[in-house]
Design a protein around this motif. Structure first.
Motif, PDB file in Angstrom:
ATOM      1  N   ILE A   1      29.595 121.731 -21.666  1.00 51.49           N
ATOM      2  CA  ILE A   1      29.438 120.331 -21.271  1.00 51.49           C
ATOM      3  C   ILE A   1      28.352 119.704 -22.142  1.00 51.49           C
ATOM      4  CG2 ILE A   1      28.822 118.739 -19.405  1.00 51.49           C
ATOM      5  CD1 ILE A   1      29.680 121.028 -17.465  1.00 51.49           C
ATOM      6  N   THR A   2      28.665 118.596 -22.791  1.00 52.63           N
ATOM      7  CA  THR A   2      27.675 117.866 -23.577  1.00 52.63           C
ATOM      8  C   THR A   2      26.983 116.844 -22.690  1.00 52.63           C
ATOM      9  OG1 THR A   2      28.948 118.125 -25.619  1.00 52.63           O
ATOM     10  CG2 THR A   2      27.308 116.364 -25.567  1.00 52.63           C
ATOM     11  N   ILE A   3      25.652 116.896 -22.685  1.00 53.10           N
ATOM     12  CA  ILE A   3      24.860 115.915 -21.945  1.00 53.10           C
ATOM     13  C   ILE A   3      24.043 115.130 -22.954  1.00 53.10           C
ATOM     14  CG2 ILE A   3      23.195 115.533 -20.083  1.00 53.10           C
ATOM     15  CD1 ILE A   3      23.820 118.311 -19.035  1.00 53.10           C
ATOM     16  N   ARG A   4      24.049 113.811 -22.826  1.00 51.10           N
ATOM     17  CA  ARG A   4      23.337 112.936 -23.761  1.00 51.10           C
ATOM     18  C   ARG A   4      22.316 112.083 -23.030  1.00 51.10           C
ATOM     19  NH1 ARG A   4      27.738 110.319 -26.965  1.00 51.10           N
ATOM     20  NH2 ARG A   4      28.550 111.918 -28.366  1.00 51.10           N
ATOM     21  N   SER A   5      21.322 111.648 -23.786  1.00 52.56           N
ATOM     22  CA  SER A   5      20.343 110.712 -23.244  1.00 52.56           C
ATOM     23  C   SER A   5      19.731 109.901 -24.375  1.00 52.56           C
ATOM     24  CB  SER A   5      19.236 111.452 -22.486  1.00 52.56           C
ATOM     25  OG  SER A   5      18.280 110.528 -21.971  1.00 52.56           O
ATOM     26  N   SER A   6      19.226 108.723 -24.024  1.00 50.58           N
ATOM     27  CA  SER A   6      18.446 107.931 -24.971  1.00 50.58           C
ATOM     28  C   SER A   6      16.989 108.381 -24.993  1.00 50.58           C
ATOM     29  CB  SER A   6      18.510 106.443 -24.586  1.00 50.58           C
ATOM     30  OG  SER A   6      19.829 105.960 -24.685  1.00 50.58           O
TER      31      SER A   6
ATOM     32  N   HIS B   1      19.591 106.678 -17.840  1.00 44.71           N
ATOM     33  CA  HIS B   1      19.681 106.851 -19.301  1.00 44.71           C
ATOM     34  C   HIS B   1      20.175 108.233 -19.714  1.00 44.71           C
ATOM     35  CE1 HIS B   1      18.179 102.916 -20.218  1.00 44.71           C
ATOM     36  NE2 HIS B   1      17.124 103.114 -19.459  1.00 44.71           N
ATOM     37  N   TYR B   2      21.115 108.793 -18.982  1.00 41.14           N
ATOM     38  CA  TYR B   2      21.830 109.965 -19.464  1.00 41.14           C
ATOM     39  C   TYR B   2      23.271 109.901 -18.991  1.00 41.14           C
ATOM     40  CZ  TYR B   2      21.414 112.401 -14.900  1.00 41.14           C
ATOM     41  OH  TYR B   2      21.496 112.756 -13.569  1.00 41.14           O
ATOM     42  N   THR B   3      24.112 110.609 -19.696  1.00 36.82           N
ATOM     43  CA  THR B   3      25.523 110.685 -19.343  1.00 36.82           C
ATOM     44  C   THR B   3      26.054 112.014 -19.863  1.00 36.82           C
ATOM     45  OG1 THR B   3      27.638 109.492 -19.414  1.00 36.82           O
ATOM     46  CG2 THR B   3      26.328 109.519 -21.446  1.00 36.82           C
ATOM     47  N   PHE B   4      27.285 112.336 -19.545  1.00 34.96           N
ATOM     48  CA  PHE B   4      27.838 113.629 -19.954  1.00 34.96           C
ATOM     49  C   PHE B   4      29.342 113.510 -20.188  1.00 34.96           C
ATOM     50  CE2 PHE B   4      27.439 113.409 -15.327  1.00 34.96           C
ATOM     51  CZ  PHE B   4      28.729 113.653 -14.899  1.00 34.96           C
ATOM     52  N   GLY B   5      29.845 114.414 -21.023  1.00 32.01           N
ATOM     53  CA  GLY B   5      31.260 114.424 -21.335  1.00 32.01           C
ATOM     54  C   GLY B   5      32.033 115.389 -20.454  1.00 32.01           C
ATOM     55  N   SER B   6      33.329 115.457 -20.668  1.00 33.09           N
ATOM     56  CA  SER B   6      34.177 116.391 -19.936  1.00 33.09           C
ATOM     57  C   SER B   6      33.972 117.801 -20.465  1.00 33.09           C
ATOM     58  CB  SER B   6      35.650 115.997 -20.097  1.00 33.09           C
ATOM     59  OG  SER B   6      35.878 114.684 -19.612  1.00 33.09           O
ATOM     60  N   PRO B   7      34.165 118.819 -19.633  1.00 34.09           N
ATOM     61  CA  PRO B   7      34.029 120.199 -20.114  1.00 34.09           C
ATOM     62  C   PRO B   7      34.993 120.486 -21.259  1.00 34.09           C
ATOM     63  CG  PRO B   7      34.075 120.146 -17.716  1.00 34.09           C
ATOM     64  CD  PRO B   7      34.437 118.768 -18.182  1.00 34.09           C
ATOM     65  N   PHE B   8      34.529 121.311 -22.183  1.00 34.10           N
ATOM     66  CA  PHE B   8      35.332 121.711 -23.345  1.00 34.10           C
ATOM     67  C   PHE B   8      35.465 123.231 -23.347  1.00 34.10           C
ATOM     68  CE2 PHE B   8      35.958 122.957 -27.750  1.00 34.10           C
ATOM     69  CZ  PHE B   8      36.955 122.091 -28.156  1.00 34.10           C
TER      70      PHE B   8
ATOM     71  N   MET C   1      18.678 105.929 -32.189  1.00 36.77           N
ATOM     72  CA  MET C   1      18.695 107.382 -32.062  1.00 36.77           C
ATOM     73  C   MET C   1      19.001 107.770 -30.621  1.00 36.77           C
ATOM     74  SD  MET C   1      15.674 110.138 -32.983  1.00 36.77           S
ATOM     75  CE  MET C   1      15.804 109.763 -34.742  1.00 36.77           C
ATOM     76  N   TYR C   2      19.734 108.858 -30.460  1.00 39.14           N
ATOM     77  CA  TYR C   2      19.975 109.405 -29.134  1.00 39.14           C
ATOM     78  C   TYR C   2      19.875 110.923 -29.234  1.00 39.14           C
ATOM     79  CZ  TYR C   2      24.704 110.305 -30.900  1.00 39.14           C
ATOM     80  OH  TYR C   2      25.781 110.736 -31.651  1.00 39.14           O
ATOM     81  N   PHE C   3      19.956 111.586 -28.094  1.00 32.31           N
ATOM     82  CA  PHE C   3      19.734 113.029 -28.041  1.00 32.31           C
ATOM     83  C   PHE C   3      20.838 113.687 -27.222  1.00 32.31           C
ATOM     84  CE2 PHE C   3      15.829 110.655 -28.386  1.00 32.31           C
ATOM     85  CZ  PHE C   3      15.195 111.257 -29.465  1.00 32.31           C
ATOM     86  N   GLU C   4      21.112 114.967 -27.511  1.00 33.70           N
ATOM     87  CA  GLU C   4      22.128 115.661 -26.732  1.00 33.70           C
ATOM     88  C   GLU C   4      21.851 117.161 -26.664  1.00 33.70           C
ATOM     89  OE1 GLU C   4      25.816 114.626 -28.705  1.00 33.70           O
ATOM     90  OE2 GLU C   4      25.892 116.552 -29.726  1.00 33.70           O
ATOM     91  N   ILE C   5      22.379 117.757 -25.615  1.00 39.80           N
ATOM     92  CA  ILE C   5      22.374 119.208 -25.457  1.00 39.80           C
ATOM     93  C   ILE C   5      23.782 119.643 -25.083  1.00 39.80           C
ATOM     94  CG2 ILE C   5      19.948 119.453 -24.799  1.00 39.80           C
ATOM     95  CD1 ILE C   5      20.850 119.604 -21.871  1.00 39.80           C
ATOM     96  N   HIS C   6      24.065 120.923 -25.319  1.00 41.68           N
ATOM     97  CA  HIS C   6      25.349 121.499 -24.947  1.00 41.68           C
ATOM     98  C   HIS C   6      25.079 122.621 -23.945  1.00 41.68           C
ATOM     99  CE1 HIS C   6      27.108 119.211 -28.215  1.00 41.68           C
ATOM    100  NE2 HIS C   6      26.168 119.695 -29.010  1.00 41.68           N
TER     101      HIS C   6
END
Length: 234
Positions: free
Chosen positions: A72-77, A49-56, A1-6
């Motif tokens: 921007i999507t930011i994810r973490s475990s 333990h987090y990373t992020f994608g390119s702006p959309f 499982m992982y988690f994300e915010i926008h």
């Protein structure tokens, strides 16, 4: 499982797509200094333990426009890490390059079975202080990505360590002919976009899930490097 915010943000200066990852990472890092837990992890050498994608939305010309709103999507475990980042960005509000507008609630994500991962931001792998680039050993690239994922898993779950006899990846495809250069501290770090075929066994699936949350290879929290999308069964 992982988690994300926008995170919805207004970009305050024109930014080239190879420069903006450093700016996003710095924005998140500055915001985190106002949270004692994030501040401590900022100075630790352990995995964030987090990373992020390119702006959309993406810009076809490769330049993000001043005064335009992006997501921007930011994810973490780690779920609480995203909650802290969201609150910290809201408290900071803005810096030289970004103005915070809103953040979505934290969403939990899980794939029952992952068949492949594709890095939509370049994955950065260094070997003896030098970047891996096309033409070098693909087998060595595969081994380094696996070792990094295994270390992240064991950092997250120290009471349930994993050490596989074979890499969790059974195949790898380099999607670019030339390495991609991301700006970082006045220099360039070379990375590559990769397609990773994931083995079916239980522990390979666990490592793949950690890669989705924490990023593939290196510089995940600083540059959003190794941000992945997955194919599989939900």
């Amino acid at each position: 499982m992982y988690f994300e915010i926008h995170v919805t943000t207004l970009i305050k200066q024109f930014s080239h797509h190879l420069e903006i990852p450093e700016r996003i990472g710095a924005w998140i890092g500055r915001a985190g200094l106002n949270d004692e837990t994030l501040k401590q992890t900022h100075y630790d050498k352990d995995y964030k333990h987090y990373t992020f994608g390119s702006p959309f939305p993406r810009e076809k010309a490769g330049v993000y426009k001043q005064g335009r709103v992006y997501v921007i999507t930011i994810r973490s475990s780690i779920e609480i890490t995203l909650r802290r980042i969201s609150a910290a960005l809201q408290a900071l509000q803005e810096d030289e390059y970004f103005q915070f507008i809103a953040a979505s609630p934290v969403q939990s994500k899980k794939l029952v079975h992952i068949t492949e991962l594709t890095t939509v931001t370049p994955a950065i792998v260094t070997i003896e202080g030098k970047p891996w680039v096309p033409g070098l050993s693909v087998e060595l690239l595969l081994q380094r990505i696996h070792a990094n994922a295994e270390k992240k898993y064991n950092h997250l779950y120290p009471d349930q360590p994993v050490r596989l006899e074979q890499p969790f990846i059974e195949g790898i495809q380099v999607l670019n002919h030339k390495p991609i250069a991301l700006a970082y501290k006045g220099r360039k770090l070379l990375g590559n976009k990769l397609r990773l075929l994931v083995r079916e066994d239980e522990y390979s699936q666990k490592l793949a899930s950690v890669v989705l949350g924490s990023g593939a290879a290196e510089k995940n929290s600083i540059l959003g490097a190794g941000f992945c999308i997955a194919k599989g069964l939900e």
